[in-house]
Design a protein around this motif. Structure first.
Motif, short mmCIF file in Angstrom:
data_model
loop_
_atom_site.label_atom_id
_atom_site.label_comp_id
_atom_site.label_asym_id
_atom_site.label_seq_id
_atom_site.Cartn_x
_atom_site.Cartn_y
_atom_site.Cartn_z
N ILE A 125 -1.95 10.54 7.41
CA ILE A 125 -3.20 11.00 8.04
C ILE A 125 -3.81 9.98 8.99
N LEU A 126 -3.44 8.71 8.88
CA LEU A 126 -4.02 7.67 9.73
C LEU A 126 -3.21 7.49 11.00
N ASP A 127 -3.90 7.18 12.09
CA ASP A 127 -3.21 6.86 13.34
C ASP A 127 -2.44 5.56 13.18
N SER A 128 -1.33 5.46 13.90
CA SER A 128 -0.50 4.27 13.82
C SER A 128 -1.18 3.10 14.53
N SER A 129 -1.51 2.06 13.77
CA SER A 129 -2.16 0.87 14.32
C SER A 129 -1.96 -0.28 13.35
N VAL A 130 -2.26 -1.48 13.82
CA VAL A 130 -2.14 -2.65 12.96
C VAL A 130 -3.11 -2.54 11.78
N LEU A 131 -4.33 -2.08 12.05
CA LEU A 131 -5.34 -1.97 10.99
C LEU A 131 -4.91 -0.97 9.91
N SER A 132 -4.40 0.19 10.35
CA SER A 132 -3.97 1.19 9.36
C SER A 132 -2.76 0.69 8.57
N THR A 133 -1.87 -0.07 9.21
CA THR A 133 -0.72 -0.65 8.51
C THR A 133 -1.16 -1.62 7.43
N VAL A 134 -2.12 -2.48 7.78
CA VAL A 134 -2.65 -3.43 6.79
C VAL A 134 -3.28 -2.68 5.62
N LEU A 135 -4.05 -1.64 5.91
CA LEU A 135 -4.70 -0.86 4.87
C LEU A 135 -3.67 -0.21 3.94
N VAL A 136 -2.64 0.40 4.51
CA VAL A 136 -1.61 1.06 3.71
C VAL A 136 -0.86 0.04 2.85
N CYS A 137 -0.58 -1.13 3.42
CA CYS A 137 0.13 -2.16 2.66
C CYS A 137 -0.70 -2.65 1.47
N VAL A 138 -1.99 -2.85 1.69
CA VAL A 138 -2.88 -3.29 0.61
C VAL A 138 -2.96 -2.22 -0.48
N VAL A 139 -3.13 -0.98 -0.07
CA VAL A 139 -3.19 0.13 -1.03
C VAL A 139 -1.88 0.22 -1.81
N SER A 140 -0.76 0.01 -1.14
CA SER A 140 0.55 0.08 -1.80
C SER A 140 0.67 -0.97 -2.90
N VAL A 141 0.28 -2.20 -2.59
CA VAL A 141 0.37 -3.29 -3.57
C VAL A 141 -0.53 -3.02 -4.77
N VAL A 142 -1.78 -2.61 -4.49
CA VAL A 142 -2.73 -2.32 -5.57
C VAL A 142 -2.22 -1.16 -6.42
N SER A 143 -1.67 -0.16 -5.76
CA SER A 143 -1.16 1.02 -6.47
C SER A 143 -0.02 0.65 -7.41
N VAL A 144 0.90 -0.21 -6.94
CA VAL A 144 2.02 -0.62 -7.78
C VAL A 144 1.52 -1.44 -8.97
N LEU A 145 0.62 -2.38 -8.72
CA LEU A 145 0.09 -3.21 -9.81
C LEU A 145 -0.63 -2.35 -10.85
N PHE A 146 -1.44 -1.41 -10.39
CA PHE A 146 -2.23 -0.57 -11.29
C PHE A 146 -1.33 0.31 -12.16
N PHE A 147 -0.41 1.03 -11.51
CA PHE A 147 0.42 1.96 -12.28
C PHE A 147 1.51 1.26 -13.08
N ALA A 148 1.96 0.08 -12.62
CA ALA A 148 2.91 -0.68 -13.43
C ALA A 148 2.26 -1.11 -14.73
N TYR A 149 0.99 -1.54 -14.65
CA TYR A 149 0.27 -1.95 -15.86
C TYR A 149 -0.02 -0.73 -16.75
#
Length: 517
Positions: free
Chosen positions: A469-493
């Motif tokens: 849903i987000l436009d391709s940009s450096v900011l959106s890439t950073v946001l998706v990467c941060v969300v990905s890391v948090v998501s893995v940590l949360f659901f792994a735990y």
């Protein structure tokens, strides 16, 4: 009662040592990762896509000839660690000297094959532009010398790993990173053919690293001072163990460098370059697992040598699960945001790189999960069934891929075939480990395979949604990467560990936080 307390304290000390070693290795990894990302971009830009592809495919020929190295390295690591686990220092010294003699013999063999069969193959079958053939031959010679350095270095690295001196491994890794930066600088300033210069400097780096490991081992471990030793019985054990490992190593080469040769024959060096770039990215991902596994592997073998089967099972299961989660932690952002990340990194997006990166990372995640099973099987010293079954599955990658390419498929088919066979190999390894070590099949399947797939499936939902849903940009890439890391940590735990494991995680975090405060 007293014996139980002593055993529990010993387990805690082993866990602490694994944690400490892992910290050293991850410090090394982050430094090496940053340097590799920078140097890969500069090398690709400096050499160009064609020369970069030539370097990868020519070095791959040497790797194919060096198939015995992988088999013997596993044997050396196993027997040195086993002897150390039983505190048999005389046996450790004898095993090291015999292994070194074998590696010297292998170096002579590789040199002989390289200057005959290998040289003929490079000049006859590889797809290389005629004007670059001379440079390719120079690179090939330097690759052979680098291979010999690696062979002679293996016994010293095995000795350091057996003693669990991971800080040394970390420091040398940092030195390697500095050498890579120096190579990039010299590549830009030396007024000669850059492909030839790059091949020579890569060999020189391998030589320096080998020298460092040699000097450290000789000074700190009396057992690593080489003197010629011959024991027919021990040689037979090593040869028998290595013989089946050789079959496995050959199948690994068929799956890796053999496919690289196929890609070159069907599509040329430009697609080899894309594969090489994808494996550079995968190297970063794989290091998150390999550094952790390097710290854990000796302890798995030592638990088996001591007959401590419950802790042996515990460590195999936990390390398999942690390996997958560590891969997922770094790979999910890369998989989701691969196009933007590659463009930011390289300044371009070579053909097939994005899909290659995604598929190779998936293969690495599956293989990482099953690698502790491989170590568990190797610890028994009975690897015949494992090498036959898994080796045959891996070898099938080559003919199946050839059929698909001959039918007109794109190079993507090669990695799809490899992914499917890696999944099959995981379950075959589990069956064999269960049979040979008594590892509970159902316990592993639920604790590792089911929980890992559940975490991966749930953790990717939100990142993929945001990516869509987000436009391709450096900011959106950073946001998706941060969300990905948090998501893995949360659901792994939440989903990756049971209640008892979560309790231990909380206790360890609280203990370390209180200790630091």
């Amino acid at each position: 009662m007293q014996g139980g307390i002593v055993q529990e304290q010993s387990v805690k000390e082993n866990d602490k040592r694994i944690f400490k070693n892992t910290v050293f290795l991850y410090i090394r990894m982050f430094i090496v990762m940053l340097v590799s990302l920078y140097t890969s971009r500069v090398v690709l830009s400096t050499l160009g896509v064609t020369d970069y592809g030539i370097f990868n495919v020519v070095a791959g020929v040497v790797v194919m000839m060096n198939v015995v190295n992988g088999a013997m390295s596993v044997s050396t690591q196993r027997y040195l660690t086993f002897a150390l686990g039983k505190k048999d220092y005389q046996g450790l010294r004898q095993t090291f000297s015999l292994c070194m003699s074998i590696f010297i013999g292998l170096s002579v063999l590789v040199l002989s094959l390289g200057e005959t069969v290998g040289l003929w193959f490079v000049n006859t079958y590889l797809v290389i532009p005629p004007e670059r053939m001379q440079a390719a031959n120079w690179v090939y010679q330097f690759a052979i010398l680098s291979c010999i350095c690696t062979l002679l270095n293996n016994p010293y690295m095995a000795m350091i790993t057996a003693h669990e001196r991971m800080n040394v491994y970390a420091y040398v890794g940092i030195i390697e990173a500095v050498l890579k930066l120096l190579i990039v600088y010299l590549l830009l300033v030396i007024p000669m053919d850059r492909l030839i210069v790059y091949g020579f400097l890569t060999f020189l780096s391998s030589f320096v690293v080998t020298l460092i490991y040699h000097i450290y081992s000789v000074r700190h471990f009396a057992e690593s001072r080489y003197c010629f030793y011959w024991d027919k019985s021990l040689f037979k054990q090593l040869a028998s163990y290595s013989g089946w490992n050789l079959f496995g190593a050959f199948s690994g080469v068929a799956k890796g460098q053999g496919l690289n040769m196929l890609i070159n024959m069907f599509f040329g060096p430009s697609v080899n370059a894309s594969r090489g770039i994808a494996y550079q990215v995968n190297g970063v991902v794989g290091s998150f697992f390999s550094n952790f596994y390097t710290a854990v592997r000796p302890q798995i073998t030592k638990y088996y040598a001591q007959g401590d089967m419950e802790n042996f099972y515990r460590l195999v299961i936990n390390s398999s699960k942690m390996a997958f989660f560590l891969i997922l932690l770094i790979s999910l952002p890369l998989i989701v945001e691969a196009p933007m990340i590659i463009n930011l990194w390289l300044g371009q997006e070579p053909q097939y790189v994005v899909v290659f990166v995604r598929l190779i990372i998936m293969i690495t995640a599956i293989d990482a999960m099953s690698t502790p099973l491989m170590t568990a099987i190797h610890a028994t010293g009975n690897n015949r069934l494992y090498q036959i079954c898994v080796g045959m599955i891996m070898i099938m990658t080559l003919p199946i891929s050839y059929v698909f390419l001959k039918m007109g498929s794109s190079p993507v088919a090669v990695f799809l075939v490899s992914l499917c066979l890696s999944i099959i190999s995981l379950f075959v390894r589990l069956l064999i480990a269960s049979k040979q070590t008594g590892l509970p099949f159902a316990r592993y399947a639920v604790q590792v395979v089911f929980r890992s797939m559940l975490v991966a499936g749930v953790a990717c939902i939100l990142p993929w949604y945001l990516h869509g849903i987000l436009d391709s940009s450096v900011l959106s890439t950073v946001l998706v990467c941060v969300v990905s890391v948090v998501s893995v940590l949360f659901f792994a735990y939440l989903l990756g560990f049971d209640s008892e494991e979560r309790r231990k995680i909380r206790q360890n975090l609280i203990r370390r936080f209180v200790k630091r405060s």
